[in-house]
Design a protein around this motif. Sequence first.
Motif, mmCIF file in Angstrom:
data_model
loop_
_atom_site.group_PDB
_atom_site.id
_atom_site.type_symbol
_atom_site.label_atom_id
_atom_site.label_comp_id
_atom_site.label_asym_id
_atom_site.label_seq_id
_atom_site.Cartn_x
_atom_site.Cartn_y
_atom_site.Cartn_z
ATOM 1 N N HIS A 126 0.845 -1.197 0.000
ATOM 2 C CA HIS A 126 0.000 0.000 0.000
ATOM 3 C C HIS A 126 0.874 1.239 0.000
ATOM 4 O O HIS A 126 2.050 1.193 0.345
ATOM 5 C CB HIS A 126 -0.900 0.035 1.238
ATOM 6 N N GLY A 127 0.284 2.371 -0.361
ATOM 7 C CA GLY A 127 0.956 3.655 -0.273
ATOM 8 C C GLY A 127 1.874 3.947 -1.447
ATOM 9 O O GLY A 127 1.843 3.259 -2.471
ATOM 10 N N PRO A 128 2.699 4.984 -1.313
ATOM 11 C CA PRO A 128 3.607 5.378 -2.391
ATOM 12 C C PRO A 128 4.551 4.235 -2.786
ATOM 13 O O PRO A 128 5.087 3.541 -1.928
ATOM 14 C CB PRO A 128 4.397 6.546 -1.788
ATOM 15 N N GLY A 129 4.700 4.053 -4.083
ATOM 16 C CA GLY A 129 5.567 2.991 -4.591
ATOM 17 C C GLY A 129 4.870 1.670 -4.811
ATOM 18 O O GLY A 129 5.453 0.734 -5.349
ATOM 19 N N SER A 130 3.595 1.573 -4.407
ATOM 20 C CA SER A 130 2.849 0.331 -4.630
ATOM 21 C C SER A 130 2.271 0.324 -6.046
ATOM 22 O O SER A 130 2.161 1.363 -6.689
ATOM 23 C CB SER A 130 1.724 0.191 -3.599
ATOM 24 N N ILE A 131 1.909 -0.857 -6.515
ATOM 25 C CA ILE A 131 1.346 -1.015 -7.858
ATOM 26 C C ILE A 131 0.073 -0.172 -7.978
ATOM 27 O O ILE A 131 -0.780 -0.183 -7.091
ATOM 28 C CB ILE A 131 0.999 -2.493 -8.147
ATOM 29 N N ALA A 132 -0.037 0.553 -9.084
ATOM 30 C CA ALA A 132 -1.220 1.381 -9.336
ATOM 31 C C ALA A 132 -2.427 0.489 -9.605
ATOM 32 O O ALA A 132 -2.331 -0.494 -10.338
ATOM 33 C CB ALA A 132 -0.970 2.292 -10.533
ATOM 34 N N ARG A 133 -3.534 0.823 -9.034
ATOM 35 C CA ARG A 133 -4.772 0.069 -9.219
ATOM 36 C C ARG A 133 -5.394 0.391 -10.575
ATOM 37 O O ARG A 133 -5.202 1.480 -11.121
ATOM 38 C CB ARG A 133 -5.766 0.386 -8.104
ATOM 39 N N PRO A 134 -6.165 -0.547 -11.115
ATOM 40 C CA PRO A 134 -6.763 -0.348 -12.447
ATOM 41 C C PRO A 134 -7.639 0.894 -12.564
ATOM 42 O O PRO A 134 -7.625 1.560 -13.597
ATOM 43 C CB PRO A 134 -7.590 -1.612 -12.659
ATOM 44 N N GLY A 135 -8.390 1.243 -11.542
ATOM 45 C CA GLY A 135 -9.257 2.417 -11.608
ATOM 46 C C GLY A 135 -8.477 3.694 -11.852
ATOM 47 O O GLY A 135 -8.856 4.524 -12.686
ATOM 48 N N ARG A 136 -7.387 3.867 -11.139
ATOM 49 C CA ARG A 136 -6.545 5.053 -11.328
ATOM 50 C C ARG A 136 -5.900 5.047 -12.709
ATOM 51 O O ARG A 136 -5.786 6.085 -13.348
ATOM 52 C CB ARG A 136 -5.444 5.103 -10.274
ATOM 53 N N LEU A 182 -5.712 7.344 -18.149
ATOM 54 C CA LEU A 182 -5.788 7.129 -19.591
ATOM 55 C C LEU A 182 -6.913 7.955 -20.211
ATOM 56 O O LEU A 182 -6.738 8.561 -21.271
ATOM 57 C CB LEU A 182 -5.980 5.641 -19.901
ATOM 58 N N VAL A 183 -8.054 8.001 -19.550
ATOM 59 C CA VAL A 183 -9.186 8.793 -20.051
ATOM 60 C C VAL A 183 -8.822 10.275 -20.102
ATOM 61 O O VAL A 183 -9.117 10.965 -21.085
ATOM 62 C CB VAL A 183 -10.449 8.546 -19.187
ATOM 63 N N VAL A 184 -8.161 10.775 -19.067
ATOM 64 C CA VAL A 184 -7.749 12.188 -19.050
ATOM 65 C C VAL A 184 -6.763 12.461 -20.181
ATOM 66 O O VAL A 184 -6.900 13.458 -20.913
ATOM 67 C CB VAL A 184 -7.139 12.563 -17.676
ATOM 68 N N ASP A 185 -5.772 11.584 -20.352
ATOM 69 C CA ASP A 185 -4.776 11.779 -21.406
ATOM 70 C C ASP A 185 -5.420 11.718 -22.788
ATOM 71 O O ASP A 185 -5.098 12.525 -23.668
ATOM 72 C CB ASP A 185 -3.662 10.734 -21.307
ATOM 73 N N TRP A 186 -6.329 10.767 -22.984
ATOM 74 C CA TRP A 186 -6.980 10.642 -24.291
ATOM 75 C C TRP A 186 -7.859 11.866 -24.567
ATOM 76 O O TRP A 186 -7.877 12.382 -25.681
ATOM 77 C CB TRP A 186 -7.787 9.354 -24.385
ATOM 78 N N ALA A 187 -8.588 12.326 -23.553
ATOM 79 C CA ALA A 187 -9.432 13.514 -23.735
ATOM 80 C C ALA A 187 -8.575 14.735 -24.080
ATOM 81 O O ALA A 187 -8.937 15.525 -24.958
ATOM 82 C CB ALA A 187 -10.249 13.773 -22.473
ATOM 83 N N LEU A 188 -7.442 14.873 -23.430
ATOM 84 C CA LEU A 188 -6.533 15.975 -23.728
ATOM 85 C C LEU A 188 -6.029 15.891 -25.169
ATOM 86 O O LEU A 188 -6.010 16.896 -25.883
ATOM 87 C CB LEU A 188 -5.350 15.943 -22.752
ATOM 88 N N CYS A 189 -5.665 14.693 -25.605
ATOM 89 C CA CYS A 189 -5.186 14.508 -26.984
ATOM 90 C C CYS A 189 -6.290 14.756 -28.003
ATOM 91 O O CYS A 189 -6.037 15.340 -29.065
ATOM 92 C CB CYS A 189 -4.597 13.108 -27.150
ATOM 93 N N MET A 190 -7.513 14.337 -27.702
ATOM 94 C CA MET A 190 -8.642 14.614 -28.600
ATOM 95 C C MET A 190 -8.903 16.114 -28.678
ATOM 96 O O MET A 190 -9.173 16.645 -29.759
ATOM 97 C CB MET A 190 -9.905 13.895 -28.122
ATOM 98 N N LEU A 191 -8.811 16.793 -27.558
ATOM 99 C CA LEU A 191 -9.018 18.246 -27.533
ATOM 100 C C LEU A 191 -7.956 18.957 -28.371
ATOM 101 O O LEU A 191 -8.278 19.862 -29.150
ATOM 102 C CB LEU A 191 -8.993 18.746 -26.092
ATOM 103 N N ILE A 192 -6.719 18.541 -28.244
ATOM 104 C CA ILE A 192 -5.640 19.137 -29.038
ATOM 105 C C ILE A 192 -5.866 18.864 -30.518
ATOM 106 O O ILE A 192 -5.746 19.762 -31.359
ATOM 107 C CB ILE A 192 -4.268 18.609 -28.573
ATOM 108 N N ALA A 193 -6.185 17.614 -30.854
ATOM 109 C CA ALA A 193 -6.419 17.263 -32.264
ATOM 110 C C ALA A 193 -7.621 18.020 -32.817
ATOM 111 O O ALA A 193 -7.582 18.525 -33.943
ATOM 112 C CB ALA A 193 -6.639 15.760 -32.405
#
Length: 155
Positions: free
Chosen positions: A37-47, A52-63
Amino acid sequence: MDNREAMGSWLSGPREAMEQAGADFGYRGEQLGLPEHGPGSIARPGRRIGALVVDWALCMLIAYGLVTHGYNQATGNWALLIFFALSVLTVGTIGCTPGKRLFGLRVVSEAGGRIGFGRVLARSVLLCVAVPALIWDRDGRGLHDRVAKSVEVRS
């Protein structure tokens, strides 16, 4: 085994059924020497999916706004190219994309520290293909992370 147990084992998946049978898989990231748990632990799928959704939305907005000046068939292709460039540049330099930063995640080498440019490039190509990112190991790492010998962890 009654019907409720059979249905429950089917819904929870094979890992849960094996653990109930006595198998010990440990926690995600234990084999890599990461904390549970905590910093350095494996990232959970939800996060990871949220980032990924934020990054894709940003890329779609730029495009949409800068390249195609409106939505058409080419917008998605340009967004994918921008997503690739964003991934290579940001993960290769600071270890996280804007979405990962927002969700408190970063990409590190299995041995710790930043991953090299060649591995970032391979990881980004496989991430854009999408299928390797959907194939996960028992630690929750996608095939793109396994190939690049990287881990997405909480920061």
